[in-house]
Scaffold this motif. Structure first.
Motif, short mmCIF file in Angstrom:
data_model
loop_
_atom_site.label_atom_id
_atom_site.label_comp_id
_atom_site.label_asym_id
_atom_site.label_seq_id
_atom_site.Cartn_x
_atom_site.Cartn_y
_atom_site.Cartn_z
N ASP A 41 -5.44 -9.04 -5.00
CA ASP A 41 -4.68 -7.98 -5.07
C ASP A 41 -4.43 -7.07 -3.55
O ASP A 41 -4.81 -7.42 -2.43
CB ASP A 41 -4.32 -6.51 -6.32
N LYS A 42 -3.66 -5.93 -3.47
CA LYS A 42 -3.12 -4.54 -2.38
C LYS A 42 -4.95 -4.70 -1.76
O LYS A 42 -4.88 -5.11 -0.35
CB LYS A 42 -2.01 -3.85 -2.26
N VAL A 43 -5.91 -4.77 -2.81
CA VAL A 43 -7.17 -4.24 -2.14
C VAL A 43 -7.52 -5.62 -1.17
O VAL A 43 -8.35 -5.85 -0.27
CB VAL A 43 -7.95 -3.53 -3.17
N GLY A 44 -7.47 -6.74 -2.21
CA GLY A 44 -8.44 -7.63 -1.84
C GLY A 44 -7.47 -8.33 -0.47
O GLY A 44 -8.34 -8.85 0.49
N ALA A 45 -6.31 -8.05 -0.83
CA ALA A 45 -5.57 -8.59 1.12
C ALA A 45 -6.00 -7.89 1.77
O ALA A 45 -5.71 -8.55 3.51
CB ALA A 45 -3.53 -8.21 0.48
N GLU A 46 -6.01 -6.49 2.10
CA GLU A 46 -6.47 -5.61 3.03
C GLU A 46 -7.37 -6.25 3.58
O GLU A 46 -8.21 -6.08 4.47
CB GLU A 46 -6.86 -4.34 2.90
#
Length: 405
Positions: free
Chosen positions: A45-50
């Protein structure tokens, strides 16, 4: 090997993903020598992507980047997501990956539940926060309440050494860094880990020792609370000595069964004068505690059979009055503003018909670790992820067994 107390450290409390992610991602992005990361969960998700992009940037800086994830908690990352990291030079290791049976994950017990990051052998993070958007407030009502710490100083050498121990001998030997151990602050800190070898009860022992010596106050905020009899007895004894014992537990759980198990203990604990609050603003995922005005702990270990008897866990035990007071102020504010107090009168409603269920469930859960212990113990057993190019241009992931001793 048990770790010793280290003087001269700096420690900072990080509350929720809003404080944790910016600090850890910036540290990773600016790494120049090495990033070691262990976690239970990475979601795509957006955290994993960052996180993915921060790790890729660290590798681009020339840093050695090794991440170890759990084969149960991090089982669903896509091949392209992993391939992008591997192609950038990030080394990915998975703890006990197992195939699904009828669509169900079977590797339920003895998980790698630790959440540790060490950057350039100088800065370390330990706590209970995974890499997923549900640790951010904008996730909604099910956003998790959780904690981590950032530390510098001599304790980082112990965390660095312990994190390397999760890797194969060849990977351990490839780290040539000498940890930065200069004096960084006034905190006295000890690394406490639980494994399935020589340190299978170290975290529990740290709690027990602190509880036996408690004189004034004890505050425990725990997501999954079902401790064994020894811990319950020491809480009771502390309360009988006049220690104000306060528990902050889940009132809006991400896993309803967890609150059900905790409530099996409420009657006994309340009768002993222990104060219980249920946190109802969002799911509580924290694993923190403080005793008196100096001792605190932050880490990945719940007070339940999985954490205390089966999973691989890592906590820091911190002796620092200022840190203790900051954590105390935060938790008491949490209790007063966002929790509901639990009364004995409320718990006893309908108790007559629930009593047999409570009795049977309590004794089953007390013996659950021994029952689960019949299953094969997972010593650190990793598989390294590799990518294989397919003719149509897509990628798939395969595993290469590592030998870890």
């Amino acid at each position: 090997m048990s770790y010793e107390w280290r003087d001269g450290n700096q420690v900072e409390l990080l509350i929720n993903g809003e404080e944790f992610y910016p600090r850890v991602f910036e540290a990773i992005r600016t790494a120049r020598k090495e990033v070691l990361l262990e976690t239970f969960i990475i979601f795509e998700d957006k955290v994993g992507a960052e996180l993915q992009q921060a790790l890729i940037q660290a590798a681009g800086n020339g840093a050695r980047v090794e991440i170890t994830v759990d084969g149960y908690g991090t089982a669903d990352l896509s091949a392209p997501f992993l391939a992008e990291m591997i192609e950038a030079g990030v080394k990915i290791h998975m703890f006990d990956p197992s195939p699904r049976v009828l669509g169900m994950r079977t590797n339920l017990f003895r998980r790698l539940h630790r959440k540790v990051v060490v950057v350039d052998a100088e800065l370390a993070f330990i706590g209970g926060i995974n890499y997923s958007a549900d640790h951010l407030g904008d996730f909604g009502p099910m956003a998790k309440q959780d904690y981590a710490v950032a530390v510098r100083g001599p304790i980082v050498a112990d965390i660095h050494r312990d994190t390397l121990q999760m890797l194969s001998p060849a990977e351990r030997d490839s780290s040539k860094l000498t940890p930065v151990t200069r004096h960084a602050g006034d905190s006295r800190i000890r690394l406490s880990v639980r494994d399935n070898d020589e340190r299978n009860d170290d975290i529990e022992k740290q709690y027990l020792d602190a509880m036996r010596n408690a004189q004034h106050r004890m505050v425990i905020a725990n997501a999954y609370f079902f401790p064994g009899y020894r811990l319950i007895r020491e809480m009771r004894n502390a309360s009988r000595r006049g220690v104000k014992v306060t528990l902050i537990l889940q009132g809006q759980p991400d896993m309803p069964w967890a609150r059900g198990f905790s409530r099996l203990l409420y009657n006994y604990l309340l009768r002993e004068g222990i104060t219980i609050y249920e946190y109802c603003q969002r799911p509580l995922h924290g694993k923190v505690a403080l005793i008196d005005r100096e001792w605190s702990t932050v880490g990945s270990s719940n007070l339940d059979p999985l954490s205390l008897s089966l999973n691989l866990e890592a906590n820091l035990i911190i002796r620092d009055p200022a840190f203790n007071q900051r954590l105390y102020d935060h938790l008491i504010n949490l209790a007063s503003e966002h929790c509901k107090p639990i009364s004995l009168e409320r718990i006893l409603r309908g108790y007559w018909w629930r009593a047999p269920i409570i009795f049977l469930s309590f004794h089953f859960l007390r013996h659950f670790p021994a029952i689960a212990g019949w299953l094969p113990a997972h010593t650190p057993k990793l598989k390294s992820l590799k990518t294989v190019a397919i003719n149509d241009g897509t990628s798939e992931v395969c595993f290469e067994q590592e030998k870890v001793s």
